[in-house]
Design an enzyme around this catalytic site. Structure first.
Site, short mmCIF file in Angstrom:
data_model
loop_
_atom_site.label_atom_id
_atom_site.label_comp_id
_atom_site.label_asym_id
_atom_site.label_seq_id
_atom_site.Cartn_x
_atom_site.Cartn_y
_atom_site.Cartn_z
N GLY A 148 -3.55 36.48 38.93
CA GLY A 148 -3.97 37.00 40.22
C GLY A 148 -4.65 38.34 40.02
N CYS A 149 -5.63 38.66 40.87
CA CYS A 149 -6.36 39.92 40.69
C CYS A 149 -5.46 41.12 40.91
CB CYS A 149 -7.58 39.96 41.59
SG CYS A 149 -7.25 39.65 43.34
N ASN A 150 -4.58 41.06 41.92
CA ASN A 150 -3.62 42.15 42.13
C ASN A 150 -2.66 42.26 40.95
OD1 ASN A 150 -4.74 42.55 44.67
ND2 ASN A 150 -3.17 41.41 45.74
#
Length: 342
Positions: A148-150
């Site tokens: 996930g980017c986060n």
């Protein structure tokens, strides 16, 4: 040698970003673009900014002959990826950009995503795609699960500190701002300009954000015991970028030295001089992540900040970085473009 590449979900933001990056790749050629909802259209119709490229038209995924494909990027929605990948040839190399194979335990996937895992056998061979920490496993993998980017942003700033034992594991607060493209390209009322502009807001506050599953999995594995950070994401009215601010207990000079040493040889992770802070504007459109460390006014307390482009280093750029490794290509190929400015 030129490798034949397919992109499934080519009509989404991460699909477009993959096309943009691979267009200049000297050893990859895009030969198939799958996008069921846009099948029959050209790239120029779906993404006018890519009209200068000579590319195949979008087709139904079922129409693609995977026998001619060396590696496939799956930029499909969650749950859809599991169903599609389970039906792909077992010899095909795959980089999945969805959340469907990030969590090693299928029960954790059901907990965080609300659906039973539909490809348990494929999950067993999936390698977590945080390139800088799973490089050798990725090099030999058939299926790589994009982060996930986060989750990627938070891990870049915190993993070396957890591994080195230089912060209090029970006192980690992560405050993160993410641009609207992180929510995908689907039409949603809360993402309309009039609903989103001129303000920003927290969401999934407390314990509901799905990327907490990745933080729990990876940080607990590193520490050898449960690590449960406090995490609050915010949606900001910008197109690209993530800025993550971590509040930790640890000496700033030690933290800075630890991060600097950990990333000294990493081509895409840049630790700024002590006291300097990063900005999303300085990494926009690039595969770079900038990390800063600042001492707090209270002794023994520090702030760690990381910035990256959620569509590039947070997703498609990292996916290409992983694909390069899987195909035996120099890892940085087609990824060293400078950030866009202004």
């Amino acid at each position: 040698m030129t490798y034949s590449i397919a992109i499934l979900g080519a009509s989404g933001y991460t699909g477009a970003e993959l096309i943009r990056l691979i267009a200049d790749h000297p050893k990859m050629q895009i030969v198939a673009l799958g996008a069921n909802s846009k099948a029959g259209q050209t790239i120029a119709q779906v993404f006018p900014h890519l009209r200068h490229l000579t590319l195949p038209s979008l087709v139904q995924i079922s129409e693609i002959d995977f026998a001619e494909i060396d590696l496939c990027f799956c930029a499909l929605p969650h749950k859809t990826s599991q169903e599609v990948i389970a039906g792909l040839p077992q010899t095909l190399k795959i980089v999945d950009l969805s959340a469907d194979f990030r969590l090693r335990n299928p029960d954790d996937y059901e907990k965080w995503y609300g659906n039973p895992h539909a490809a348990v056998e494929q999950q067993k061979e999936a390698v977590y795609g945080l390139t800088e920490f799973y490089r050798e496993e990725i090099r030999n993998a058939r299926l790589v699960a994009g982060t996930g980017c986060n989750a990627a942003t938070g891990q870049f700033m915190l993993r070396p500190l957890i591994s080195a034992g230089v912060i209090d594991l029970d006192q980690i607060i992560l405050d993160l701002k993410c641009a609207v493209s992180g929510a995908g390209r689907s039409l949603k009322e809360n993402l309309l300009h009039a609903e989103l502009s001129e303000g920003y807001h927290a969401y999934a506050v407390g314990s509901t954000h799905r990327h907490l599953g990745e933080f729990d999995q990876e940080f607990s594995k590193l520490a050898g015991r449960p690590v449960n950070i406090q995490f609050t994401p915010h949606l900001v009215p910008a197109n690209r970028g993530i800025l993550a601010t971590g509040y930790v207990y640890g000496d700033a000079e030690v933290l800075h030295a630890t991060l600097s040493q950990a990333y000294a040889d990493e081509p895409f992770l840049e630790v700024l001089p002590l006291g300097e802070t990063p900005s999303t504007r300085d990494v926009r459109g690039s595969n770079y992540c900038h990390i800063g460390v600042v001492a707090d006014r209270t002794s023994g307390r520090s702030t760690v900040i990381a910035a990256l482009d959620n569509l590039t280093k947070g997703s498609s750029g990292q996916a290409l970085q992983n694909a390069n490794l899987m195909l035996g290509i120099e890892e940085t190929t087609a990824l060293t473009m400078a950030p866009l400015f202004p």
